[in-house]
Motif scaffolding. Structure first.
Motif, mmCIF file in Angstrom:
data_model
loop_
_atom_site.group_PDB
_atom_site.id
_atom_site.type_symbol
_atom_site.label_atom_id
_atom_site.label_comp_id
_atom_site.label_asym_id
_atom_site.label_seq_id
_atom_site.Cartn_x
_atom_site.Cartn_y
_atom_site.Cartn_z
ATOM 1 N N ASP A 65 0.829 -1.203 0.000
ATOM 2 C CA ASP A 65 0.000 0.000 0.000
ATOM 3 C C ASP A 65 0.871 1.266 0.000
ATOM 4 O OD1 ASP A 65 -2.397 1.446 0.219
ATOM 5 O OD2 ASP A 65 -2.094 1.647 2.381
ATOM 6 N N PHE A 66 1.972 1.243 0.733
ATOM 7 C CA PHE A 66 2.865 2.407 0.874
ATOM 8 C C PHE A 66 4.261 1.827 1.102
ATOM 9 C CE2 PHE A 66 4.276 6.081 3.763
ATOM 10 C CZ PHE A 66 4.455 6.977 2.727
ATOM 11 N N PRO A 67 5.134 1.919 0.077
ATOM 12 C CA PRO A 67 6.383 1.162 0.135
ATOM 13 C C PRO A 67 7.369 1.664 1.191
ATOM 14 C CG PRO A 67 6.271 2.506 -1.864
ATOM 15 C CD PRO A 67 4.941 2.626 -1.186
ATOM 16 N N THR A 111 8.181 12.361 -4.494
ATOM 17 C CA THR A 111 8.880 11.377 -3.673
ATOM 18 C C THR A 111 9.520 12.026 -2.455
ATOM 19 O OG1 THR A 111 10.830 11.643 -5.038
ATOM 20 C CG2 THR A 111 9.404 9.762 -5.532
ATOM 21 N N CYS A 112 9.935 11.153 -1.553
ATOM 22 C CA CYS A 112 10.655 11.578 -0.359
ATOM 23 C C CYS A 112 11.857 10.654 -0.243
ATOM 24 C CB CYS A 112 9.784 11.399 0.870
ATOM 25 S SG CYS A 112 8.365 12.496 0.866
ATOM 26 N N ALA A 113 12.841 11.083 0.539
ATOM 27 C CA ALA A 113 13.965 10.208 0.814
ATOM 28 C C ALA A 113 13.526 9.076 1.732
ATOM 29 C CB ALA A 113 15.090 11.005 1.459
ATOM 30 N N ILE A 114 12.538 9.411 2.565
ATOM 31 C CA ILE A 114 12.061 8.456 3.578
ATOM 32 C C ILE A 114 10.549 8.361 3.421
ATOM 33 C CG2 ILE A 114 11.792 10.312 5.307
ATOM 34 C CD1 ILE A 114 12.734 8.321 7.436
ATOM 35 N N ASN A 115 9.999 7.202 3.661
ATOM 36 C CA ASN A 115 8.545 7.107 3.719
ATOM 37 C C ASN A 115 8.129 6.924 5.165
ATOM 38 O OD1 ASN A 115 8.070 7.544 1.034
ATOM 39 N ND2 ASN A 115 7.623 5.406 0.518
ATOM 40 N N CYS A 116 7.499 7.969 5.714
ATOM 41 C CA CYS A 116 7.062 7.956 7.104
ATOM 42 C C CYS A 116 5.683 7.310 7.136
ATOM 43 C CB CYS A 116 7.000 9.372 7.651
ATOM 44 S SG CYS A 116 8.493 10.326 7.275
ATOM 45 N N ARG A 117 5.527 6.329 7.994
ATOM 46 C CA ARG A 117 4.284 5.547 7.959
ATOM 47 C C ARG A 117 3.070 6.389 8.334
ATOM 48 N NH1 ARG A 117 5.985 2.098 4.670
ATOM 49 N NH2 ARG A 117 3.958 1.080 4.882
ATOM 50 N N TYR A 118 3.264 7.495 9.055
ATOM 51 C CA TYR A 118 2.147 8.331 9.515
ATOM 52 C C TYR A 118 1.797 9.420 8.503
ATOM 53 C CZ TYR A 118 6.190 11.184 10.461
ATOM 54 O OH TYR A 118 7.369 11.867 10.298
ATOM 55 N N CYS A 119 2.456 9.422 7.344
ATOM 56 C CA CYS A 119 2.365 10.569 6.436
ATOM 57 C C CYS A 119 0.938 10.841 5.964
ATOM 58 C CB CYS A 119 3.244 10.359 5.219
ATOM 59 S SG CYS A 119 3.185 11.776 4.110
ATOM 60 N N PHE A 120 0.527 12.117 6.063
ATOM 61 C CA PHE A 120 -0.832 12.470 5.646
ATOM 62 C C PHE A 120 -0.953 12.530 4.137
ATOM 63 C CE2 PHE A 120 -0.674 16.933 4.249
ATOM 64 C CZ PHE A 120 0.615 17.270 4.650
ATOM 65 N N GLY A 144 5.932 18.818 -0.514
ATOM 66 C CA GLY A 144 6.022 17.628 -1.363
ATOM 67 C C GLY A 144 5.031 16.586 -0.900
ATOM 68 N N GLY A 145 5.459 15.412 -0.955
ATOM 69 C CA GLY A 145 6.799 14.869 -1.093
ATOM 70 C C GLY A 145 7.824 15.678 -0.330
ATOM 71 N N ASP A 146 9.055 15.519 -0.720
ATOM 72 C CA ASP A 146 10.088 16.361 -0.134
ATOM 73 C C ASP A 146 10.674 17.233 -1.232
ATOM 74 O OD1 ASP A 146 12.480 17.411 1.069
ATOM 75 O OD2 ASP A 146 12.168 15.923 2.647
ATOM 76 N N THR A 149 10.918 20.490 4.728
ATOM 77 C CA THR A 149 11.682 19.326 4.277
ATOM 78 C C THR A 149 12.159 18.448 5.425
ATOM 79 O OG1 THR A 149 13.708 18.633 3.132
ATOM 80 C CG2 THR A 149 13.777 20.774 4.211
ATOM 81 N N ARG A 150 12.199 17.160 5.158
ATOM 82 C CA ARG A 150 12.761 16.221 6.134
ATOM 83 C C ARG A 150 14.168 15.782 5.701
ATOM 84 N NH1 ARG A 150 11.799 13.126 10.511
ATOM 85 N NH2 ARG A 150 11.369 10.910 10.466
ATOM 86 N N LEU A 151 14.590 16.191 4.521
ATOM 87 C CA LEU A 151 15.885 15.705 4.019
ATOM 88 C C LEU A 151 17.089 16.094 4.882
ATOM 89 C CD1 LEU A 151 15.822 15.502 0.161
ATOM 90 C CD2 LEU A 151 17.022 13.971 1.690
ATOM 91 N N THR A 202 12.566 22.277 9.133
ATOM 92 C CA THR A 202 12.929 20.863 9.154
ATOM 93 C C THR A 202 11.767 20.089 9.766
ATOM 94 O OG1 THR A 202 13.965 21.077 11.329
ATOM 95 C CG2 THR A 202 15.384 21.354 9.408
ATOM 96 N N HIS A 203 11.814 18.796 9.613
ATOM 97 C CA HIS A 203 10.746 17.960 10.151
ATOM 98 C C HIS A 203 11.405 16.824 10.927
ATOM 99 C CE1 HIS A 203 7.024 15.270 9.121
ATOM 100 N NE2 HIS A 203 7.473 15.100 10.333
ATOM 101 N N SER A 204 11.588 17.077 12.225
ATOM 102 C CA SER A 204 12.164 16.043 13.088
ATOM 103 C C SER A 204 11.209 15.780 14.239
ATOM 104 C CB SER A 204 13.522 16.492 13.639
ATOM 105 O OG SER A 204 13.985 15.543 14.596
#
Ligand SMILES: *Cc1c(COP(=O)(O)O)cnc(C)c1O
Ligand code: SF4
Length: 339
Positions: free
Chosen positions: A48-50, A118-127, A163-165, A194-196, A223-225
């Protein structure tokens, strides 16, 4: 190991890390020695979300600790595949805010550009895990439409790259976009969400620094930490480099069950951010996106948590607790009701 402190990083430093992200469940299981019995559920959620995890982020996860706060953010789990009442594909009604391809205008003075799918990371909680990115590719026609939109909306003084990022995008494309945005005289600010720089700090390379220095726009980078454990020496260096170009640095986090849902963790995050020169901006309640209900922290509990954070920190290190409500003219501030 930190390299190139004097001059900053080169593009190839982060592109290698970006192309080397872990993108299969099997590789993730091998790298972190995860329990095999959870593999089938992970494979189902991954469909569903890689899975997508950059190596520098992976290296900050403690092997064999199922409660690691970084692991929780990237691990596909069975709970994602179960329906939950009220958790939907587009919780913020973003489809209604779309004005031209990739441009969302919800709040009076600022527009948001969905720059990259796209993002560098796929956060499982992403809206935005169900966002229809394919409809939002920005070619030169789309850039012209964006410029025309900004020119006909002088009330917009800030453009937000999201984004994405947005920093998955090349410096060349970013610079082109900045040229388009700054050509509209009524726009004075450029903000990048950005989370990058957290997950691959080397993204803050010379080209990016040059792009941000070489514009008449005031620049803000958010940033997104979500947890202090995400932040290391390379993050500090990246923030220093941005600061040296006059970029204002803020952070937004999401309140996540099992990641940062206690006061001590939130206090440590604020302190750690400030040590890197970053001020906490928002702490978001989770957006009710399908597949993420296991991260939810109820509002009453969030309020209690934030009261404790407020007691422990100076006001400038307390992020504003907010939730996004579809159709509202801005983020909804949640009152702490201090006794
Ligand atoms: C969050 C958001 C913004 C920015 O809101 P601020 O309160 O200025 O940070 C702008 N546009 C959209 C569509 C948003 O979701
Ligand atoms: S980096 Fe941001 S947009 Fe990308 S998956 Fe994570 S939360 Fe979503």
């Amino acid at each position: 190991m930190i390299t190139r402190t004097a001059t900053g990083w080169h593009t190839e430093d982060w592109q290698i890390e970006l192309s080397g992200v872990v993108r299969t469940v099997e590789d993730l299981w091998q790298a972190l020695e995860l329990p095999l019995e959870q593999l089938p559920a992970a494979l189902a959620a991954h469909k569903d979300f890689p899975v997508r995890v950059p190596r520098p982020f992976l290296a900050r996860i403690e092997k064999g600790n199922p409660h690691d706060p970084l692991l929780r953010q990237i691990l596909p789990v069975a709970a994602e595949t179960l329906p939950a009442a009220g958790f939907v594909a587009d919780p913020l009604g973003e489809a209604q805010a779309r004005r031209t391809a990739g441009l969302l205008h919800k709040y009076q003075s600022r527009v948001l550009l969905v720059l990259s799918g796209t993002c560098a990371i796929n956060c499982r909680y992403c809206f935005r895990r169900h966002f229809p990115y394919e409809d939002n590719r920005l070619g030169s026609d789309e850039l012209n439409q964006i410029a025309a939109y900004l020119a006909s909306h002088p009330e917009v003084n800030e453009v937000i790259l999201s984004g994405g990022d947005p920093l998955v995008t090349s410096n060349l494309r970013l610079a082109q976009l900045v040229r388009v945005i700054e050509s509209v005289p009524t726009v004075t600010r450029l903000r990048i969400h950005t989370r990058l720089p957290v997950v691959i700090p080397r993204r803050v390379d010379q080209g990016l620094l040059h792009c941000l220095a070489d514009t008449r726009l005031q620049t803000v980078l958010v940033t997104h930490s979500n947890h202090a454990q995400e932040l290391g020496d390379e993050f500090d260096l990246a923030m220093n480099l941005l600061k040296s170009q006059g970029v204002t640095l803020l952070n937004q986090a999401v309140l996540l069950r099992g990641v940062n849902d206690d006061a001590a963790t939130l206090v440590a995050l604020s302190e750690r951010l400030f040590s890197a020169g970053v001020l906490p901006y928002y702490l978001h309640l989770l957006d009710p996106v399908a597949g993420a209900h296991h991260f939810d922290v109820p509002e009453a509990e969030a309020r209690t948590l934030m009261q404790a954070v407020h007691t422990a920190l100076p006001g400038f290190l307390v992020p504003r607790l907010v939730r996004e409500v579809a159709g509202q003219p801005g983020k909804s501030l949640i009152d702490l009701q201090l006794a």
